[in-house]
Design an enzyme around this catalytic site. Structure first.
Site, mmCIF file in Angstrom:
data_model
loop_
_atom_site.group_PDB
_atom_site.id
_atom_site.type_symbol
_atom_site.label_atom_id
_atom_site.label_comp_id
_atom_site.label_asym_id
_atom_site.label_seq_id
_atom_site.Cartn_x
_atom_site.Cartn_y
_atom_site.Cartn_z
ATOM 1 N N GLY A 1 0.774 -1.239 0.000
ATOM 2 C CA GLY A 1 0.000 0.000 0.000
ATOM 3 C C GLY A 1 0.800 1.282 0.000
ATOM 4 O O GLY A 1 0.374 2.289 -0.551
ATOM 5 N N LYS B 1 -7.184 7.382 10.018
ATOM 6 C CA LYS B 1 -8.602 7.409 10.409
ATOM 7 C C LYS B 1 -8.635 7.378 11.934
ATOM 8 O O LYS B 1 -8.712 6.303 12.537
ATOM 9 C CB LYS B 1 -9.329 6.167 9.883
ATOM 10 C CG LYS B 1 -9.522 6.092 8.387
ATOM 11 C CD LYS B 1 -10.329 4.826 8.078
ATOM 12 C CE LYS B 1 -10.342 4.506 6.624
ATOM 13 N NZ LYS B 1 -10.845 3.137 6.372
ATOM 14 N N ASP C 1 -5.604 -0.365 -1.781
ATOM 15 C CA ASP C 1 -6.382 -1.314 -2.569
ATOM 16 C C ASP C 1 -7.626 -1.803 -1.852
ATOM 17 O O ASP C 1 -7.763 -1.649 -0.643
ATOM 18 C CB ASP C 1 -5.533 -2.560 -2.868
ATOM 19 C CG ASP C 1 -5.367 -3.458 -1.627
ATOM 20 O OD1 ASP C 1 -5.021 -2.930 -0.552
ATOM 21 O OD2 ASP C 1 -5.603 -4.670 -1.734
ATOM 22 N N ASP D 1 0.649 3.645 4.268
ATOM 23 C CA ASP D 1 -0.381 4.272 3.439
ATOM 24 C C ASP D 1 -1.478 4.881 4.311
ATOM 25 O O ASP D 1 -1.884 6.013 4.119
ATOM 26 C CB ASP D 1 -0.962 3.269 2.430
ATOM 27 C CG ASP D 1 -1.418 1.952 3.069
ATOM 28 O OD1 ASP D 1 -1.227 1.752 4.289
ATOM 29 O OD2 ASP D 1 -1.968 1.113 2.336
ATOM 30 N N ARG E 1 -5.093 0.269 -6.969
ATOM 31 C CA ARG E 1 -3.859 0.878 -6.452
ATOM 32 C C ARG E 1 -3.312 1.971 -7.382
ATOM 33 O O ARG E 1 -2.650 2.887 -6.934
ATOM 34 C CB ARG E 1 -2.766 -0.189 -6.281
ATOM 35 C CG ARG E 1 -3.025 -1.190 -5.169
ATOM 36 C CD ARG E 1 -1.757 -1.977 -4.881
ATOM 37 N NE ARG E 1 -1.974 -3.193 -4.125
ATOM 38 C CZ ARG E 1 -2.058 -3.262 -2.795
ATOM 39 N NH1 ARG E 1 -1.978 -2.178 -2.072
ATOM 40 N NH2 ARG E 1 -2.239 -4.420 -2.197
ATOM 41 N N ASP F 1 -5.208 2.840 10.474
ATOM 42 C CA ASP F 1 -6.633 2.601 10.704
ATOM 43 C C ASP F 1 -6.802 2.187 12.180
ATOM 44 O O ASP F 1 -6.820 3.052 13.055
ATOM 45 C CB ASP F 1 -7.056 1.513 9.715
ATOM 46 C CG ASP F 1 -8.527 1.209 9.727
ATOM 47 O OD1 ASP F 1 -9.324 2.124 9.959
ATOM 48 O OD2 ASP F 1 -8.912 0.045 9.502
ATOM 49 N N PHE G 1 -14.171 3.509 3.567
ATOM 50 C CA PHE G 1 -13.126 2.695 2.948
ATOM 51 C C PHE G 1 -12.653 3.391 1.672
ATOM 52 O O PHE G 1 -13.432 3.641 0.754
ATOM 53 C CB PHE G 1 -13.623 1.277 2.648
ATOM 54 C CG PHE G 1 -12.481 0.359 2.391
ATOM 55 C CD1 PHE G 1 -11.751 -0.170 3.453
ATOM 56 C CD2 PHE G 1 -12.084 0.062 1.096
ATOM 57 C CE1 PHE G 1 -10.654 -0.989 3.225
ATOM 58 C CE2 PHE G 1 -10.996 -0.757 0.856
ATOM 59 C CZ PHE G 1 -10.281 -1.284 1.922
HETATM 60 P P1 IMP Z 1 -4.463 -1.105 10.705
HETATM 61 O O1 IMP Z 1 -3.516 -2.176 11.169
HETATM 62 O O2 IMP Z 1 -5.893 -1.405 11.085
HETATM 63 O O3 IMP Z 1 -4.057 0.296 11.088
HETATM 64 O O4 IMP Z 1 -4.507 -1.209 9.136
HETATM 65 C C1 IMP Z 1 -3.514 -0.742 8.338
HETATM 66 C C2 IMP Z 1 -3.627 -1.317 6.946
HETATM 67 O O5 IMP Z 1 -4.973 -1.637 6.611
HETATM 68 C C3 IMP Z 1 -3.193 -0.277 5.944
HETATM 69 O O6 IMP Z 1 -1.805 -0.320 5.732
HETATM 70 C C4 IMP Z 1 -4.007 -0.668 4.728
HETATM 71 O O7 IMP Z 1 -3.319 -1.647 3.959
HETATM 72 C C5 IMP Z 1 -5.279 -1.270 5.285
HETATM 73 N N1 IMP Z 1 -6.388 -0.284 5.297
HETATM 74 C C6 IMP Z 1 -6.937 0.333 6.370
HETATM 75 N N2 IMP Z 1 -7.926 1.164 6.009
HETATM 76 C C7 IMP Z 1 -7.990 1.076 4.668
HETATM 77 C C8 IMP Z 1 -8.822 1.736 3.669
HETATM 78 O O8 IMP Z 1 -9.709 2.574 3.929
HETATM 79 N N3 IMP Z 1 -8.558 1.384 2.387
HETATM 80 C C9 IMP Z 1 -7.588 0.485 2.021
HETATM 81 N N4 IMP Z 1 -6.810 -0.128 2.902
HETATM 82 C C10 IMP Z 1 -7.009 0.157 4.216
HETATM 83 MG MG MG Z 2 -4.236 -3.248 1.733
#
Ligand code: IMP
Ligand code: MG
Length: 217
Positions: A79, A169, A197, A138, A203, A141, A190
């Site tokens: 990403g 976010k 992606d 990227d 992407r 979340d 999302f």
């Molecule tokens: P986390 O571990 O929940 O912070 O997630 C991080 C990863 O989830 C990011 O590096 C993205 O690959 C994916 N991700 C989280 N939110 C989104 C979104 O809105 N669109 C696409 N990928 C996301």
């Molecule tokens: Mg991803």
């Protein structure tokens, strides 16, 4: 329509006339949507120009902060690749001794909600002991991926570990994690494009857009 007018219309709008209409779109809606962005995109949140301007600012700020640190810039596959490619070229003047590395991190698969369990693997045999690590994400979340990576590099003996993320976010955090450098906070929708992606698609879009829910329902 006279032949000359038909030929002129074909020259002016060839791509619109050849584009297939997605199910559910009226002809009028479809033509205007396709002319502006991908038909699976509900709304463009961050146009290409806004991203470019912010990435350039971040690049200059990071270049100043790392001018004498020989940073190892580590991007999360896949990403962060598009963002990282633009970000390192925006680092002006280029920090001497800067190196690029990648780490593979996955917690999603083909889903839009993180599983919470993060699988990590370094790409290549990088010794980061004593190095200043700048992790490139990227999007942050839940924060689980970034925290797992930051802890991994700290445990491996990095001299410092910082995080730069294009997007965040904040409403979705389940662990404490604030990027040291942030492109844009975004609402809880999302998003795809500019490296992000859904199931490996979208992407290469040059903007960040909200994916239509029916594309992942
Ligand atoms: P986390 O571990 O929940 O912070 O997630 C991080 C990863 O989830 C990011 O590096 C993205 O690959 C994916 N991700 C989280 N939110 C989104 C979104 O809105 N669109 C696409 N990928 C996301
Ligand atoms: Mg991803």
């Amino acid at each position: 329509m006279p032949a000359l007018a038909r030929a002129a219309a074909a020259l002016v709008r060839p791509s619109l006339r050849l584009t297939a209409r997605p199910a559910g779109c009226t002809r009028r809606h479809c033509l205007s949507t396709v002319a502006q962005h991908h038909p699976h995109i509900q709304e463009v949140l961050l146009p290409k120009q806004a991203i470019e301007a912010r990435v350039n600012e971040l690049g200059r700020q990071i270049a100043a902060d790392y001018a004498d640190k020989r940073p190892v810039v580590i991007g999360t596959l896949k990403g962060a690749v598009v963002f990282m490619a633009d970000l390192v070229r925006a680092m002006e003047p280029p920090p001497p001794g800067l190196e690029l590395e990648f780490v593979r991190a996955s917690s999603y698969g083909a889903a839009t909600v993180s599983s919470g369990k993060v699988d990590l693997s370094m790409v290549g045999p990088t010794d980061i002991k004593g190095r200043h690590v700048l992790l490139v994400e990227d999007i942050v979340d839940s924060g689980c991926t970034a925290v797992a990576l930051l802890e991994h590099f700290a445990t491996a003996g990095a001299a410092s570990v910082k995080l730069v993320s294009l997007l965040s976010k904040p409403e979705r955090r389940t662990v404490t994690c604030e990027p040291h450098y942030l492109g844009f906070p975004v609402e809880d929708k999302f998003v795809v494009g500019y490296g992000l992606d859904y199931a490996e698609q979208y992407r290469s879009l040059p903007y960040i857009g909200v994916l239509k829910p029916e594309c992942y329902a």
